[in-house]
Write a protein that holds these residues in place. Structure first.
Motif, PDB file in Angstrom:
ATOM      1  N   LEU A 284      54.847  40.568  33.312  1.00 29.48           N
ATOM      2  CA  LEU A 284      55.889  40.769  33.069  1.00 29.48           C
ATOM      3  C   LEU A 284      56.934  41.604  33.814  1.00 29.48           C
ATOM      4  N   ALA A 285      56.444  42.808  34.823  1.00 31.87           N
ATOM      5  CA  ALA A 285      56.895  43.043  35.716  1.00 31.87           C
ATOM      6  C   ALA A 285      57.340  42.273  37.039  1.00 31.87           C
ATOM      7  N   ALA A 286      56.971  40.821  37.133  1.00 33.31           N
ATOM      8  CA  ALA A 286      57.122  40.103  37.894  1.00 33.31           C
ATOM      9  C   ALA A 286      58.502  39.555  37.052  1.00 33.31           C
ATOM     10  N   ALA A 382      67.418  44.766  33.821  1.00 32.77           N
ATOM     11  CA  ALA A 382      66.016  43.623  34.206  1.00 32.77           C
ATOM     12  C   ALA A 382      65.094  44.491  35.952  1.00 32.77           C
ATOM     13  N   THR A 383      66.089  45.718  35.914  1.00 33.02           N
ATOM     14  CA  THR A 383      65.249  45.952  37.023  1.00 33.02           C
ATOM     15  C   THR A 383      64.483  47.409  36.350  1.00 33.02           C
ATOM     16  N   LEU A 384      65.076  48.011  35.108  1.00 34.58           N
ATOM     17  CA  LEU A 384      64.378  49.144  34.320  1.00 34.58           C
ATOM     18  C   LEU A 384      63.332  48.460  33.660  1.00 34.58           C
ATOM     19  N   ALA A 385      63.682  47.455  33.330  1.00 31.98           N
ATOM     20  CA  ALA A 385      62.174  46.815  32.454  1.00 31.98           C
ATOM     21  C   ALA A 385      60.921  46.110  33.796  1.00 31.98           C
ATOM     22  N   ALA A 386      61.478  45.912  34.719  1.00 34.44           N
ATOM     23  CA  ALA A 386      60.642  45.644  35.280  1.00 34.44           C
ATOM     24  C   ALA A 386      59.035  47.183  35.906  1.00 34.44           C
TER      25      ALA A 386
END
Length: 403
Positions: A284-286, A382-386
């Motif tokens: 998920l992070a990727a 999107a960065t925060l989600a990673a």
């Protein structure tokens, strides 16, 4: 990769769920194509139509835990049939609506409530309880790919129909296509449930929800999925408008949505295989991190047809491929007895983000004349989600011993 699906009953169950999702998701993900013709026909304005679609994003998420809970308790057959009928009814009634409130009721609530009841939480939960453990990861990828294939097929077909027979007739055609999913419900629910070993003893649905809400990893999963919903809803709702701002024909938008769906077929299958090989939180992070990079590259690129097609292919690989690893983490933490409910709640978070992505996109184009600030917000989220996925723990939740 597909050896676990080799048994006929396993393959039939998986393909039936994938076929239902192909129809319910393919139609729903193409609603953004109707914004321009709806605005031209009714004069309601993009902000008003975007609000109806934003309500639809939230409704689709809100119904997921409810539909999942009913399916967990009474079985998925009635839930799926009701969902398909509701979606068809919402599509059929939309051409008769001439107000923003009417669109909210039909396209926003009825159609999306039906699509949600026939979507991930019920389908993956129903399939998981009828499949052996070793087949569930791959099956979730195949089911997810069904939704992506629906987007690949529906977007260009509906765009051609809108141009050929008008948006009203196209909406009625979509209602009829939706009803074609009904025979697949029997194929999915005909199989017997397998013997299930749960991660924790069965203490009832309320206890399962209480246990989940007390778990930090579950909340981190919600936070990441929230940003995923923002990203997807913004794009499916407003990509046609972004293409129009660049002076490109509507076909570029429809083919971009189709390419997203095509790329996500491969992304979903790959994600399903990764679930068995790697920790789902890293997968998920990727995926989320790659979205931030792709948006940044898009903002620096010239606005041409091929820019959109390449952008769509890149985004499409992770589009709905987040579903298999997210469902896998929920299953690892809490077992699959109430997977439909608990995964449905994560989808609710996803669609709260979806509501904001769809609605704020409409406000942005109305206030500023373009979507620049929305792209910046999308990249930041999107960065925060990673980042928030990295601390997630994937071991099963252990209850304290009782006397």
């Amino acid at each position: 990769m597909f050896r676990t699906l080799a048994k006929p009953e396993v393959l039939l169950t998986t393909l039936a769920a994938a076929g239902i999702l192909m129809i319910t998701m393919g139609g729903r993900q193409s609603f953004g194509l109707f914004i321009a013709p709806l605005d031209a026909s009714t004069g309601l304005g993009i902000a008003s139509i975007s609000l109806a679609l934003a309500v639809g994003q939230f409704t689709w998420g809100a119904i997921q835990p409810v539909a999942g809970a009913v399916a967990d308790r009474y079985g998925p057959r009635a839930v799926l049939i009701a969902g398909i009928l509701l979606m068809a009814l919402g599509c059929a009634l939309t051409p008769f609506m001439g107000s923003g409130f009417g669109l909210i009721v039909t396209l926003g609530i009825l159609a999306n409530m039906g699509s949600g009841a026939g979507s991930f939480s019920v389908l993956i939960g129903a399939a998981a309880q009828r499949l052996p453990l070793e087949a569930r990861g791959t099956a979730s990828g195949v089911i997810n790919a069904g939704g992506s294939f629906g987007q690949f097929v529906f977007a260009p077909v509906l765009q051609k129909l809108i141009q050929g027979i008008g948006w009203m007739n196209t909406m009625w055609a979509l209602a009829l296509i939706t009803l074609s999913a009904l025979p697949l419900v029997g194929k999915l629910t005909a199989g017997e449930k397998v013997h299930i070993q749960h991660a924790t003893p069965d203490g009832g649905l309320k206890n399962a929800i209480r246990e989940a809400f007390a778990d930090r990893s579950y909340w981190l999963l919600h936070a990441g999925f929230f940003t995923c919903g923002f990203h997807i809803a913004f794009l499916v709702t407003h990509l046609p408008g972004e293409v129009n701002l660049c002076g490109l024909p509507p076909s570029v938008a429809s083919w971009s949505l189709a390419i997203i769906g095509l790329a996500n077929i491969f992304g979903s299958l790959y994600a399903g295989s990764c679930v068995a090989k790697y920790r789902s939180k890293y997968v998920l992070a990727a995926m989320y991190g790659s979205r931030a990079v792709l948006v940044a590259l898009y903002l620096m690129a010239p606005r041409t047809e091929w820019t959109y097609y390449l952008f769509a292919a890149g985004l499409g690989f992770t589009w709905l491929a987040t579903v298999p690893p997210t469902a896998a983490i929920v299953g690892k933490l809490f077992g699959i007895r109430y997977l439909g409910t608990l995964f449905g709640l994560t989808l609710l978070s996803h669609q709260i983000g979806g509501f904001l992505g769809a609605y704020l996109g409409g406000l942005a184009i109305t206030q500023y004349g373009d979507y620049t600030w929305m792209w910046y917000a999308d990249m930041a989220l999107a960065t925060l989600a990673a980042l928030v996925n990295l601390p997630i723990r994937e071991a099963p939740v252990v209850r304290p011993a009782t006397a």
